[in-house]
Design a protein around this motif. Structure first.
Motif, mmCIF file in Angstrom:
data_model
loop_
_atom_site.group_PDB
_atom_site.id
_atom_site.type_symbol
_atom_site.label_atom_id
_atom_site.label_comp_id
_atom_site.label_asym_id
_atom_site.label_seq_id
_atom_site.Cartn_x
_atom_site.Cartn_y
_atom_site.Cartn_z
ATOM 1 N N GLU A 247 0.833 -1.209 0.000
ATOM 2 C CA GLU A 247 0.000 0.000 0.000
ATOM 3 C C GLU A 247 0.867 1.259 0.000
ATOM 4 O OE1 GLU A 247 -3.795 -1.899 2.486
ATOM 5 O OE2 GLU A 247 -3.039 0.085 3.013
ATOM 6 N N MET A 248 1.961 1.239 0.755
ATOM 7 C CA MET A 248 2.787 2.459 0.859
ATOM 8 C C MET A 248 3.609 2.740 -0.399
ATOM 9 S SD MET A 248 2.072 4.111 3.505
ATOM 10 C CE MET A 248 3.436 5.236 3.917
ATOM 11 N N LEU A 249 3.982 1.693 -1.133
ATOM 12 C CA LEU A 249 4.783 1.927 -2.343
ATOM 13 C C LEU A 249 3.911 2.202 -3.566
ATOM 14 C CD1 LEU A 249 7.973 -0.367 -2.445
ATOM 15 C CD2 LEU A 249 7.866 2.099 -2.810
ATOM 16 N N THR A 250 2.585 2.072 -3.418
ATOM 17 C CA THR A 250 1.713 2.358 -4.567
ATOM 18 C C THR A 250 0.864 3.609 -4.336
ATOM 19 O OG1 THR A 250 0.117 0.811 -3.601
ATOM 20 C CG2 THR A 250 1.532 -0.052 -5.332
ATOM 21 N N HIS A 251 0.110 3.652 -3.222
ATOM 22 C CA HIS A 251 -0.858 4.741 -3.053
ATOM 23 C C HIS A 251 -0.160 6.078 -2.780
ATOM 24 C CE1 HIS A 251 -3.473 1.447 -3.357
ATOM 25 N NE2 HIS A 251 -3.382 1.026 -2.111
ATOM 26 N N VAL A 252 1.002 6.066 -2.142
ATOM 27 C CA VAL A 252 1.706 7.343 -1.905
ATOM 28 C C VAL A 252 2.068 8.009 -3.239
ATOM 29 C CG1 VAL A 252 3.809 8.390 -0.968
ATOM 30 C CG2 VAL A 252 2.487 6.769 0.434
ATOM 31 N N PRO A 253 2.807 7.357 -4.137
ATOM 32 C CA PRO A 253 3.148 8.069 -5.386
ATOM 33 C C PRO A 253 1.932 8.290 -6.296
ATOM 34 C CG PRO A 253 3.979 5.809 -5.459
ATOM 35 C CD PRO A 253 3.508 6.044 -4.055
ATOM 36 N N ILE A 254 1.023 7.326 -6.391
ATOM 37 C CA ILE A 254 -0.091 7.471 -7.345
ATOM 38 C C ILE A 254 -1.048 8.567 -6.884
ATOM 39 C CG2 ILE A 254 -2.129 6.315 -8.324
ATOM 40 C CD1 ILE A 254 -0.471 3.723 -8.395
ATOM 41 N N ILE B 231 -10.226 0.755 -0.555
ATOM 42 C CA ILE B 231 -10.244 0.440 0.873
ATOM 43 C C ILE B 231 -8.851 -0.091 1.238
ATOM 44 C CG2 ILE B 231 -11.355 -0.940 2.687
ATOM 45 C CD1 ILE B 231 -13.292 0.958 1.278
ATOM 46 N N THR B 232 -8.239 0.527 2.206
ATOM 47 C CA THR B 232 -6.895 0.099 2.600
ATOM 48 C C THR B 232 -6.892 -0.430 4.030
ATOM 49 O OG1 THR B 232 -6.492 2.347 3.337
ATOM 50 C CG2 THR B 232 -5.717 1.775 1.112
ATOM 51 N N ARG B 233 -5.781 -1.054 4.411
ATOM 52 C CA ARG B 233 -5.617 -1.526 5.798
ATOM 53 C C ARG B 233 -4.486 -0.771 6.477
ATOM 54 N NH1 ARG B 233 -4.194 -7.473 5.473
ATOM 55 N NH2 ARG B 233 -4.342 -7.379 7.748
#
Ligand code: SAM
Length: 291
Positions: A67-74, A262-264
């Motif tokens: 989640e951190m390596l995808t949603h942060v940059p996108i 939806i994230t965790r």
């Protein structure tokens, strides 16, 4: 290298310090063309994959890292349409990128086809069918060769590689970062797995020295991923737009809500807070502050 006793997997990434996993059940072990692959079941962490003696991913905590390596940059980019994943053979990164409906095309360049095949079979909860996404172009090749030769351009590049040993070493080289910079569209962002600074501070220093001259905005952000032992893990950040790291909580909240994902682990406050680095890391990368 790891050693496996009758029922334990001892990770020996670090001299004199490491973690061990009870191997409830060995699901698969093979020496591929590139690395030694082991997948086993552990009562606490679920299914675990290791490559060349280093724990790569576990069912229990992979969501934090992916989640951190995808949603942060996108979400920081705001209109990413073309995403490149280097490595990521377990499919967890692909699963999270594919959740973004705004992304139109995903290229994934993984050097070891056996990792993809075995993770599809033994770690199905990682990819959750994402390998069948029609937006995906899966390329089995060395990520360095791909970024050095492709004519394609990307809005976000995610380097989800092993540690800088063996086939992963080249993905921490000056040439690799330069080639990634070349492959980014205007406004593009590069993020990479960059180790745990408490244990691998040299990795952070080296990357900082290489990103500094390539990107108008370079920094790191962090998340604690339990099975990447030794403290919080850093993710390198290289952005062609200096505003992306300074987005307001409101902007990120709007984009996050708009994504419908939806994230965790990920949320806008975690996103913003993750870029606050401790003094010893700032000092190591010669940055006076988190600005
Ligand atoms: N989350 C893990 C970590 O932080 O160490 C990384 C997991 S993922 C399984 C790492 C992937 O990088 C592996 O599938 C490996 O085969 C791939 N890889 C290593 N070197 C590569 C290279 N030069 N080009 C493309 N993929 C590579």
């Amino acid at each position: 290298m790891s050693t496996t006793t009758t029922c334990e997997y001892l990770e020996t990434l670090y001299e004199g310090y490491g973690q061990r996993f009870r191997m409830e059940k060995l699901l698969h072990e093979v020496r591929t063309e590139h690395q030694h692959l082991v997948i086993f079941e552990n009562p606490r962490m679920g299914r675990v994959m290791a490559l060349d003696g280093v724990i790569q991913t576990t069912e229990a905590d992979e969501f934090i890292y992916h989640e951190m390596l995808t949603h942060v940059p996108i979400l920081a980019h705001g209109s990413a349409k073309r995403v490149l994943i280097i490595g990521g053979g377990d499919g967890g990164m692909l699963r999270e990128v594919a959740k973004h409906r705004s992304v139109e095309h995903i290229t994934m360049v993984e050097i070891d086809g056996t990792v993809v095949d075995m993770c599809k079979e033994f770690l199905p909860n990682h990819s959750k069918g994402a390998f069948d996404d029609p937006r995906l172009s899966l390329v089995i090749d060395d990520g360095m060769r791909f970024v050095a030769t492709t004519q394609e351009k990307f809005d976000v590049i995610i380097s989800d590689s092993t540690d800088p040993i063996g086939p992963g070493e080249v993905l921490f080289s000056e040439n690799f970062y330069q080639a990634c910079r070349r492959c980014l569209n205007e406004g593009g962002i590069l993020v990479t797995q960059n180790g745990t600074p408490f244990m691998q501070i040299e990795e952070v220093k080296t990357t900082a020295g290489r990103l500094r001259s390539l990107f108008p905005d370079w920094h790191f952000y962090q998340a604690a991923v339990p099975t990447y032992i030794g403290g919080a893990m850093t993710f390198a950040w290289g952005a062609t737009n200096t505003a992306y790291r300074k987005l307001s909580r409101e902007t990120l909240s709007q984009r996050f809500a708009g994504s419908g994902i939806i994230t965790r682990y990920y949320n806008p406050e975690i996103h913003i807070g993750a870029f606050a680095l401790p003094q010893y890391v700032l000092q190591a990368v010669n940055k006076p502050s988190n600005d």
